[in-house]
Design a protein around this motif. Structure first.
Motif, PDB file in Angstrom:
ATOM      1  N   PHE C 226      -4.303  -0.009  -7.671  1.00  0.00           N
ATOM      2  CA  PHE C 226      -5.191  -0.848  -8.589  1.00  0.00           C
ATOM      3  C   PHE C 226      -6.229  -1.704  -7.963  1.00  0.00           C
ATOM      4  CE2 PHE C 226      -3.805  -1.226 -13.302  1.00  0.00           C
ATOM      5  CZ  PHE C 226      -2.773   0.002 -13.171  1.00  0.00           C
ATOM      6  N   ASN C 227      -7.362  -1.794  -8.510  1.00  0.00           N
ATOM      7  CA  ASN C 227      -8.203  -2.695  -8.038  1.00  0.00           C
ATOM      8  C   ASN C 227      -9.313  -2.910  -9.154  1.00  0.00           C
ATOM      9  OD1 ASN C 227      -9.459  -4.429  -6.170  1.00  0.00           O
ATOM     10  ND2 ASN C 227     -10.805  -3.082  -5.574  1.00  0.00           N
ATOM     11  N   HIS C 228      -9.526  -4.361  -9.421  1.00  0.00           N
ATOM     12  CA  HIS C 228     -10.310  -4.371 -10.536  1.00  0.00           C
ATOM     13  C   HIS C 228     -10.116  -3.885 -11.955  1.00  0.00           C
ATOM     14  CE1 HIS C 228     -12.369  -7.112  -8.080  1.00  0.00           C
ATOM     15  NE2 HIS C 228     -12.812  -5.964  -7.239  1.00  0.00           N
ATOM     16  N   GLY C 229      -8.765  -3.631 -12.248  1.00  0.00           N
ATOM     17  CA  GLY C 229      -8.726  -2.941 -13.536  1.00  0.00           C
ATOM     18  C   GLY C 229      -8.730  -1.406 -13.629  1.00  0.00           C
ATOM     19  N   VAL C 230      -8.907  -0.985 -12.399  1.00  0.00           N
ATOM     20  CA  VAL C 230      -9.252   0.660 -12.417  1.00  0.00           C
ATOM     21  C   VAL C 230      -8.198   0.928 -11.396  1.00  0.00           C
ATOM     22  CG1 VAL C 230     -10.699   2.549 -11.561  1.00  0.00           C
ATOM     23  CG2 VAL C 230     -11.555   0.447 -12.821  1.00  0.00           C
ATOM     24  N   ILE C 231      -7.553   2.132 -11.832  1.00  0.00           N
ATOM     25  CA  ILE C 231      -6.509   2.978 -10.773  1.00  0.00           C
ATOM     26  C   ILE C 231      -7.501   3.594  -9.753  1.00  0.00           C
ATOM     27  CG2 ILE C 231      -4.767   4.675 -10.580  1.00  0.00           C
ATOM     28  CD1 ILE C 231      -3.697   3.744 -13.195  1.00  0.00           C
ATOM     29  N   GLN C 232      -7.219   3.375  -8.512  1.00  0.00           N
ATOM     30  CA  GLN C 232      -7.994   3.870  -7.273  1.00  0.00           C
ATOM     31  C   GLN C 232      -7.594   5.156  -7.120  1.00  0.00           C
ATOM     32  OE1 GLN C 232     -10.686   2.216  -5.926  1.00  0.00           O
ATOM     33  NE2 GLN C 232     -10.395   0.681  -7.600  1.00  0.00           N
ATOM     34  N   GLN C 233      -6.000   5.207  -7.145  1.00  0.00           N
ATOM     35  CA  GLN C 233      -5.387   6.605  -6.545  1.00  0.00           C
ATOM     36  C   GLN C 233      -3.800   6.249  -7.065  1.00  0.00           C
ATOM     37  OE1 GLN C 233      -5.575   7.204  -2.303  1.00  0.00           O
ATOM     38  NE2 GLN C 233      -4.871   9.210  -2.613  1.00  0.00           N
ATOM     39  N   ILE C 234      -3.539   7.531  -7.403  1.00  0.00           N
ATOM     40  CA  ILE C 234      -1.995   7.816  -7.683  1.00  0.00           C
ATOM     41  C   ILE C 234      -1.516   8.920  -7.221  1.00  0.00           C
ATOM     42  CG2 ILE C 234      -2.815   8.616 -10.026  1.00  0.00           C
ATOM     43  CD1 ILE C 234      -0.078   7.467 -11.128  1.00  0.00           C
ATOM     44  N   ASP C 235      -0.411   8.796  -6.208  1.00  0.00           N
ATOM     45  CA  ASP C 235      -0.048   9.457  -5.541  1.00  0.00           C
ATOM     46  C   ASP C 235       1.231   9.429  -4.847  1.00  0.00           C
ATOM     47  OD1 ASP C 235      -1.029  12.241  -5.147  1.00  0.00           O
ATOM     48  OD2 ASP C 235      -3.040  11.211  -4.495  1.00  0.00           O
ATOM     49  N   THR C 236       2.168  10.271  -4.032  1.00  0.00           N
ATOM     50  CA  THR C 236       3.333   9.947  -3.318  1.00  0.00           C
ATOM     51  C   THR C 236       2.824   9.021  -2.220  1.00  0.00           C
ATOM     52  OG1 THR C 236       2.928  11.811  -1.919  1.00  0.00           O
ATOM     53  CG2 THR C 236       4.219  11.930  -3.940  1.00  0.00           C
ATOM     54  N   PRO C 237       3.885   8.266  -1.583  1.00  0.00           N
ATOM     55  CA  PRO C 237       3.523   7.323  -0.668  1.00  0.00           C
ATOM     56  C   PRO C 237       2.619   8.080   0.644  1.00  0.00           C
ATOM     57  CG  PRO C 237       5.653   6.877  -1.432  1.00  0.00           C
ATOM     58  CD  PRO C 237       5.003   7.970  -2.173  1.00  0.00           C
ATOM     59  N   ALA C 238       3.366   9.285   0.821  1.00  0.00           N
ATOM     60  CA  ALA C 238       2.886   9.714   2.068  1.00  0.00           C
ATOM     61  C   ALA C 238       1.536  10.264   1.929  1.00  0.00           C
ATOM     62  CB  ALA C 238       3.523  11.308   2.285  1.00  0.00           C
ATOM     63  N   THR C 239       1.171  10.609   0.839  1.00  0.00           N
ATOM     64  CA  THR C 239      -0.466  11.118   0.534  1.00  0.00           C
ATOM     65  C   THR C 239      -1.278  10.230   0.337  1.00  0.00           C
ATOM     66  OG1 THR C 239       0.768  12.798  -1.102  1.00  0.00           O
ATOM     67  CG2 THR C 239      -1.541  12.718  -1.071  1.00  0.00           C
ATOM     68  N   LEU C 240      -0.709   9.051  -0.229  1.00  0.00           N
ATOM     69  CA  LEU C 240      -1.773   7.873  -0.174  1.00  0.00           C
ATOM     70  C   LEU C 240      -1.906   7.374   1.368  1.00  0.00           C
ATOM     71  CD1 LEU C 240      -0.262   5.388  -2.668  1.00  0.00           C
ATOM     72  CD2 LEU C 240      -2.435   6.299  -2.845  1.00  0.00           C
ATOM     73  N   TYR C 241      -0.996   7.370   2.037  1.00  0.00           N
ATOM     74  CA  TYR C 241      -1.095   6.749   3.386  1.00  0.00           C
ATOM     75  C   TYR C 241      -1.928   7.649   4.475  1.00  0.00           C
ATOM     76  CZ  TYR C 241       0.066   4.673   7.813  1.00  0.00           C
ATOM     77  OH  TYR C 241       0.038   4.045   9.044  1.00  0.00           O
ATOM     78  N   GLU C 242      -1.750   8.935   4.132  1.00  0.00           N
ATOM     79  CA  GLU C 242      -2.415  10.183   4.905  1.00  0.00           C
ATOM     80  C   GLU C 242      -3.727  10.286   4.354  1.00  0.00           C
ATOM     81  OE1 GLU C 242      -1.425  10.740   7.950  1.00  0.00           O
ATOM     82  OE2 GLU C 242       0.675   9.900   7.833  1.00  0.00           O
ATOM     83  N   HIS C 243      -3.723  10.415   3.096  1.00  0.00           N
ATOM     84  CA  HIS C 243      -4.944  10.909   2.645  1.00  0.00           C
ATOM     85  C   HIS C 243      -5.423   9.921   1.583  1.00  0.00           C
ATOM     86  CE1 HIS C 243      -4.413  14.806   4.424  1.00  0.00           C
ATOM     87  NE2 HIS C 243      -3.158  14.807   3.845  1.00  0.00           N
ATOM     88  N   PRO C 244      -5.947   8.775   2.074  1.00  0.00           N
ATOM     89  CA  PRO C 244      -6.471   7.554   0.947  1.00  0.00           C
ATOM     90  C   PRO C 244      -7.870   8.133   0.356  1.00  0.00           C
ATOM     91  CG  PRO C 244      -6.902   6.959   3.304  1.00  0.00           C
ATOM     92  CD  PRO C 244      -5.872   8.407   3.358  1.00  0.00           C
ATOM     93  N   ALA C 245      -7.932   8.052  -0.900  1.00  0.00           N
ATOM     94  CA  ALA C 245      -9.027   8.587  -1.636  1.00  0.00           C
ATOM     95  C   ALA C 245     -10.259   7.842  -1.266  1.00  0.00           C
ATOM     96  CB  ALA C 245      -8.710   8.468  -3.259  1.00  0.00           C
ATOM     97  N   ASN C 246      -9.977   6.588  -0.823  1.00  0.00           N
ATOM     98  CA  ASN C 246     -11.411   5.754  -0.735  1.00  0.00           C
ATOM     99  C   ASN C 246     -11.197   4.781   0.249  1.00  0.00           C
ATOM    100  OD1 ASN C 246      -9.921   3.759  -2.250  1.00  0.00           O
ATOM    101  ND2 ASN C 246     -11.102   4.573  -4.320  1.00  0.00           N
ATOM    102  N   ALA C 247     -12.056   4.215   0.539  1.00  0.00           N
ATOM    103  CA  ALA C 247     -11.920   3.050   1.632  1.00  0.00           C
ATOM    104  C   ALA C 247     -10.894   1.904   1.160  1.00  0.00           C
ATOM    105  CB  ALA C 247     -13.315   2.232   2.023  1.00  0.00           C
ATOM    106  N   PHE C 248     -11.234   1.481  -0.338  1.00  0.00           N
ATOM    107  CA  PHE C 248     -10.079   0.506  -0.465  1.00  0.00           C
ATOM    108  C   PHE C 248      -8.547   0.751  -0.472  1.00  0.00           C
ATOM    109  CE2 PHE C 248      -7.093  -1.211  -3.657  1.00  0.00           C
ATOM    110  CZ  PHE C 248      -7.493  -2.807  -3.606  1.00  0.00           C
ATOM    111  N   VAL C 249      -8.191   2.121  -0.722  1.00  0.00           N
ATOM    112  CA  VAL C 249      -6.944   2.483  -0.677  1.00  0.00           C
ATOM    113  C   VAL C 249      -6.579   2.528   0.817  1.00  0.00           C
ATOM    114  CG1 VAL C 249      -5.193   4.496  -0.952  1.00  0.00           C
ATOM    115  CG2 VAL C 249      -7.020   3.863  -2.955  1.00  0.00           C
ATOM    116  N   ALA C 250      -7.746   2.967   1.749  1.00  0.00           N
ATOM    117  CA  ALA C 250      -7.261   3.227   3.215  1.00  0.00           C
ATOM    118  C   ALA C 250      -6.975   1.649   3.800  1.00  0.00           C
ATOM    119  CB  ALA C 250      -8.485   3.826   3.858  1.00  0.00           C
ATOM    120  N   ASN C 251      -7.906   0.855   3.256  1.00  0.00           N
ATOM    121  CA  ASN C 251      -7.558  -0.542   3.697  1.00  0.00           C
ATOM    122  C   ASN C 251      -6.420  -1.191   3.232  1.00  0.00           C
ATOM    123  OD1 ASN C 251      -9.619  -0.957   5.670  1.00  0.00           O
ATOM    124  ND2 ASN C 251     -11.138  -1.043   3.999  1.00  0.00           N
TER     125      ASN C 251
END
Ligand SMILES: Nc1ncnc2c1ncn2[C@@H]1O[C@H](COP(=O)(O)OP(=O)(O)O)[C@@H](O)[C@H]1O
Ligand SMILES: [Mg+2]
Lengths: 418, 342, 380
Positions: C226-251
């Motif tokens: 979540f950021n600012h009331g919006v879901i940035q990405q929803i995925d398994t932990p590995a996918t989130l880590y390896e393939h962040p959808a945007n800079a917010f998730v990556a950071n």
């Protein structure tokens, strides 16, 4: 789960100085602590312990006869109680009454004996005025010559009884008991007994006022605890407002409001709820209304402070567990307010027990609480022994109630929820 | 320089505590004290230069007892009622009066002259009614008890004193026998039994100001009253009447608490307040009878007729027995409290 | 918004999907009528999964949870539980277990009374209540603590009792709002595993809220960031880590090195990026824009390697070592790379022939499959 506690170095060479160091450090801490509470201790001693001690002492003090007729009393010790005491006792009494003549001592003796048996005052005063006896008259003849009543052994019995250094006379009186001529404790006749009834009435009125304060104060405190701070503060000021005016002013205001021609009656009649004015003054109703008004803050404040500390999350938790809101309130929130209810009720109740001005001004003779009679004996009758005894009874009743409270309510409720 | 300042200072302080010509006079307040101010305080100050500091109390002996026992007496002259005077005198709370500083004993009504106090006025507790609400006037305490003929609430002072006397009067006891009857347990029982008859109809009052108000507002049809209060209410236009038959009169006294710091000034004040002219003026303000025999002569006859001491008003009236109340008061008040609170 | 497609994967057909227990569709929430705390939330929670709502404080996680529990009502949109719209269903009828941050154990009741409470409210027979309570206590290994009051328990024990109480009435769904926040690190890690095991053994659906990414990675089947009331990405932990959808998730998840630059060209999912100092790198195209748009290339520290002779030039950058931090099992090198002072490389000691010293300049390799070209976060 936790790590083993550290142990001090057990070697004897170190153990002694360490222990001493510890003791020294503790002592310093204790001294500092004592120095800090010293002013409070002195204050409590001076303003609380000593007055209560002297009050209790006064309720059994009996110096009037004992201090002023010492020789007579000593001689009466040997008297069997059968027939009249011997001449020596008459001589001693004549001398001691004569000596007391014209001093406050004679009034003390007269007043004290008169309390045992109305009428003895005039006997003492008249005898003292006629003393000393003419030279050569035997004391017995002389005294009986002044007043025939000296011939009555019961009078001597009374002097002997009133001459003990302490007496249960006042304390017994405060619970409608007296000492009969034979020395046994008996109930006062029905038409003279009053204080047990008054004590029960005091208790009953205090319970009713406390319950009324709780019923009114609980929703109010709850409202204040749930309202936004700004509104809660406004309400708080309204609740506290009565604190800033004197009790007399408030009572006077209630007289104006509650009298036959007053606001309440006019309103009721205008609404058609009643044709003739309802008597709200000089009876229990008026007393209750004013007392609840005066004491409400004592209930609301502890309740409010406890409610303020109850996290709303408990109610949510209860609801999330399947309990409907009202039921959650009753099963969860209400028990959590117990410390506030207990503290508020105790406070209101104990303050109630000592109420005096409000019932005196708004109630009839049947609505007076025990403090009224304490004031009566202090100010009007100037019988401080009786005032002290009634106070002691009130104090004892309060302490018993407090003990019951901590035993059955306070201890449990407060400990559990801390 | 420094020394002079010190001297001035000491002189000032000394002046405060010694040269001060003030006398503190304590009364019961109300209309009577207002009358005392006019008749006594102000003229006395004008004549002697001694300022009167007035004060009020409710007759609590406890205050005088506490003051005298603590050796810290701040009152110089006190108005006291008769039982308190007797008790206080016996207990040594009051100075024994030196009549050479007050006046000739023979100039006063005999009962006014006592060891510790000199009578200052005669007042009366009587039956009063609202002449606007009652068609027929009551004439005795028997009428007060007659709730069929005179329906409505009646007021009595909350206390045994006077209440028991009135009950016995209503029960047919002659005034001269009242205290003899009351001395016996049967007499006391008889008085309470009589009171039982009208208990539900009684409103108990405590302050003297209450009954005139309650009578005027129609809350009471009749009441026992202090006669001075009725006069005050009549001045305000209330149509309240006094029934002198069966009234009980009593004296109020000036006394000096033992250890008064301004003894000499206290005597000067009492001497002034016992003269005929000021007493006559006081009676004109408040209809209480003077104690100085010469006062009535200087009075307006119309005023004299309203006093408890006027011969017409004394018919059927009698004096309270102070000795009786000192002796039996405590017991009877307790008995009364027990009865009233049931 | 491009993230929305990734976040939702949401279609009308999902309502009929038997695997979906909860679904939020177009849910919005505002408290004051001005700002949307939750903006158009679309989220499907699958039966039996452990879903974590992860995001910084104030991002609207609790609000979402409270709407699900029924303590807040959505301003618009629908929430379905097992196919039923529950917007108007009062919370006490939802049969959802809940663990609160400070446990909310009733202080005036013993452990036993706390656990019996939800069953007694449901008027279960006494024997059944006793059996269930016993089982729940056994599950959290606190048999024998029945008669204690909550304040006589340690934080971890209270936590377990709270969990047992939320589970004892067999709810279909359990919600937990930062339940481990008050515990110390060691206990927290222990409880993470314990909760995870309980989840695995029960098969109940868990929705867990935390702002601690480590916690989220450890426990979850899926994570909604979540950021600012919006879901940035929803995925398994590995996918989130390896393939962040945007800079917010990556950071927000894991450690990340970010170098700023411009896109020069994109082809075959590979973007060519020119960095501020003129160096050129090839990176996988994430949510970066077309040629000319500003971009951030990001790489995890453990993916950075010292360059080998055969490293191609568009994967090679010069780096000056600023600090060498020895951590036993691995070494961290803080270096200056293309103007970035905080570039970190993390490598196991065994993979290192020779460790460069502070002050030395070396070449590093940033291989395209680990480099991700992302659009810069809006605020940056
Ligand atoms: N009851 C409420 N009234 C008004 N604003 C609220 C309320 N609850 C939360 N907010 C606001 O909504 C935003 C999101 O809060 P929340 O859902 O608690 O975030 P999170 O749990 O992710 O930290 C915060 O800015 C908070 O101030
Ligand atoms: Mg939150």
């Amino acid at each position: 789960m936790t790590a083993a506690s550290d142990t001090l170095d057990p070697s004897p060479a170190r153990a002694v100085p360490l222990k001493r160091q510890l003791r020294r450090a503790e002592r310093r801490k204790n001294l500092l602590f004592m120095a800090l509470i010293l002013p409070l201790a002195v204050f409590v001693l001076a303003s609380f312990v000593l007055p209560i001690g002297s009050l209790l002492q006064r309720s059994i003090a009996n110096p009037e006869v004992h201090d002023n007729l010492p020789e007579t009393l000593e001689l009466l010790d040997d008297w069997s109680g059968e027939g009249l005491p011997d001449e020596a006792a008459f001589v001693a009494l004549a001398r001691e009454l004569g000596a007391a003549r014209g001093t406050p001592a004679i009034a003390d003796i007269a007043k004290r004996l008169n309390r045992e048996q109305p009428g003895l005052r005039s006997l003492v005063m008249r005898s003292a005025r006629a003393l000393p006896l003419a030279e050569g008259t035997p004391a017995q003849d002389g005294l009986i010559g002044i007043d025939e009543r000296w011939r009555d052994p019961v009078i001597w019995e009374t002097i002997k009884r009133a001459g003990s250094p302490t007496t249960g006379f006042y304390l017994l009186g405060a619970i409608d008991r007296t000492i009969a001529d034979g020395g046994e404790i008996v109930k006062l006749p029905k038409e003279e007994a009053i204080y047990l009834d008054v004590l029960v009435r005091t208790f009953e009125m205090s319970v009713i006022v406390t319950v009324a304060c709780l019923l009114l104060g609980f929703p109010l405190a709850y409202l204040m605890a749930t309202l936004p701070v700004r509104h809660a503060n406004t309400l708080m000021i309204l609740v506290l407002l009565p604190f800033w005016t004197s009790v007399l002013v408030r009572v006077a205001a209630w007289i104006v409001i509650l009298q036959n021609e007053g606001l309440v009656n006019k309103l009721l009649m205008w609404l058609g709820a009643t044709d003739a004015p309802i008597r709200l003054l000089f009876n229990r109703t008026g007393v209750y209304i004013a007392m609840v008004h005066i004491l409400l803050p004592f209930m609301v404040l502890p309740l409010y402070s406890v409610m303020k500390g109850i996290s709303p999350v408990y109610m949510r938790a209860a609801v999330s567990l399947g309990c409907p809101p009202f039921s959650s309130f009753w099963k969860i929130y209400f028990p959590l307010t117990m410390p506030g209810i207990a503290a508020g009720s105790l406070l209101v109740f104990i303050v109630c027990m000592g109420f005096y001005i409000t019932p005196a001004l708004l109630g009839g003779p049947g609505d007076q609480m025990i403090s009224y009679f304490i004031a009566f004996y202090t100010n009007q009758a100037v019988n401080w022994g009786m005032a002290a005894a009634l106070s002691a009874v009130l104090l004892a009743a309060t302490l018993v109630l407090y003990a019951l409270y901590t035993r059955y309510l306070g201890g449990n409720a407060v400990n559990k929820i801390r | 320089m420094k020394t002079r300042l010190l001297v001035t200072l000491i002189a000032a302080i000394a002046g405060m505590s010694f040269a001060h010509a003030d006398v503190t006079v304590i009364s019961f307040g109300g209309a009577a004290q207002a009358g005392q101010k006019k008749a006594y305080y102000d003229p006395f100050s004008a004549e002697s230069g001694i300022k009167v500091i007035p004060g009020e109390y409710n007759g609590e002996m406890a205050r005088i007892t506490a003051m005298v026992q603590a050796g810290n007496v701040t009152w110089d002259v006190v108005e006291v009622e008769s039982p308190e005077l007797v008790r206080g005198c016996e207990e040594g709370l009051f100075e024994k009066l030196d009549y050479s500083k007050i006046g000739n004993k023979a100039d006063f009504v005999p009962e006014a002259v006592t060891d510790c106090g000199i009578g200052t006025f005669v007042w009366s507790t009587a039956l009063a009614y609202n002449a606007d609400t009652l068609k027929e006037a009551p004439t005795s305490w028997a009428d007060f008890w007659n709730v069929e003929k005179f329906p409505g609430k009646r007021g009595l002072r909350k206390g045994a004193k006077y209440t028991l006397e009135f009950a016995l009067l209503a029960d047919g006891v002659a005034p001269k026998d009242i205290y003899k009857v009351l001395e016996t347990p049967e007499g006391v029982a008889r008085a309470f039994a009589k009171l039982d008859q009208i208990k539900p109809h009684i409103v108990w009052w405590e302050a003297g100001a209450q009954p005139p108000q309650l009578l005027a507002s129609g809350d009471l049809v009749m009441s026992s009253v202090y006669n001075g209060r009725i006069a005050a209410a009549r001045k305000e236009g209330r149509n309240l009447e006094i029934v002198w038959n069966g009234s009980i009169y009593d004296f109020d006294y000036w006394a000096i608490p033992k250890g008064s710091p301004n003894l000499a000034d206290a005597y000067k004040y009492i001497e002034f307040a016992s003269r005929p002219a000021p007493q006559a003026q006081f009676s004109a303000e408040v209809p209480y009878g003077p104690t100085n025999n010469a006062a009535v002569g200087t009075m307006d006859p119309a005023v004299a007729a309203t006093l408890p001491t006027s011969p017409a008003n004394l018919v059927g009236a009698f004096a309270t027995d102070t000795e009786f109340w000192v002796e039996y008061g405590e017991d009877l008040e307790q008995r009364f409290n027990a009865w009233a609170s049931r | 918004m491009p993230t929305q497609a990734l976040a939702g994967g949401h279609t009308a057909a999902a309502h009929e999907n038997a695997d979906v227990l909860v679904s939020f569709s177009h849910v919005q929430k505002t408290y004051d009528g001005d700002t949307l705390i939750v903006k158009d939330l679309n989220l499907d929670i699958r039966r039996g999964e452990f879903l974590t709502l992860l995001g910084p404080s104030g991002s609207g996680k609790t609000t979402c949870l409270m709407m699900l529990a029924g303590f807040e009502t959505p301003t618009s949109g629908e929430i379905r539980l097992a196919g039923q719209v529950i917007n108007k269903l009062p919370p006490y009828k939802r049969n959802i277990g809940m663990v609160f941050q400070n446990y909310a154990l009733f202080p005036h009741m013993t452990v036993l009374e706390n656990l019996r409470f939800p069953l007694a409210v449901r008027k279960h027979p006494a024997a059944e209540i006793d059996a269930k309570v016993k089982r729940a206590l056994g599950m959290v290994q606190l048999g024998g603590f029945e008669n204690r009051y909550p304040q006589q328990l340690s934080g971890g024990q209270q936590q377990r009792i709270a969990l047992a109480r939320a589970l004892v009435f067999d709810p279909q769904l359990v919600l937990m709002d930062e339940p481990l926040g008050a515990l110390d690190k060691q206990l927290r890690e222990h409880m993470q595993l314990e909760i995870k095991h309980i989840h695995q053994s029960l098969g109940v659906t868990f929705v867990f809220v935390t702002h601690d990414q480590g916690e989220a990675l450890t426990m979850s089947d899926r994570i909604a960031v979540f950021n600012h009331g919006v879901i940035q990405q929803i995925d398994t932990p590995a996918t989130l880590y390896e393939h962040p959808a945007n800079a917010f998730v990556a950071n927000f998840i894991g450690e990340n090195n970010a170098l700023a630059g411009h896109v020069m060209a994109t082809a075959n999912d590979i973007s060519t990026v020119s960095l501020g100092d003129g160096n050129v790198l090839a990176a996988r195209t994430g949510d970066a824009g077309g040629p000319g748009s500003p971009v951030i290339v990001s790489i995890r520290p453990e993916r950075v390697r010292l360059a080998k002779p055969d490293t191609p030039p568009h994967s090679r950058l010069a780096a000056r070592v600023i600090e060498q931090i020895y951590l036993g099992d691995h070494i961290r090198l803080r270096m200056q790379v293309s103007g970035c002072e905080n570039f970190t490389m993390k490598t196991p000691i065994s993979k290192l022939d020779r460790c460069p010293n502070a002050g030395e300049t070396v070449d590093i390799e940033l291989s395209p499959e680990h480099l991700l070209a992302l659009a810069p976060p809006p605020s940056a």
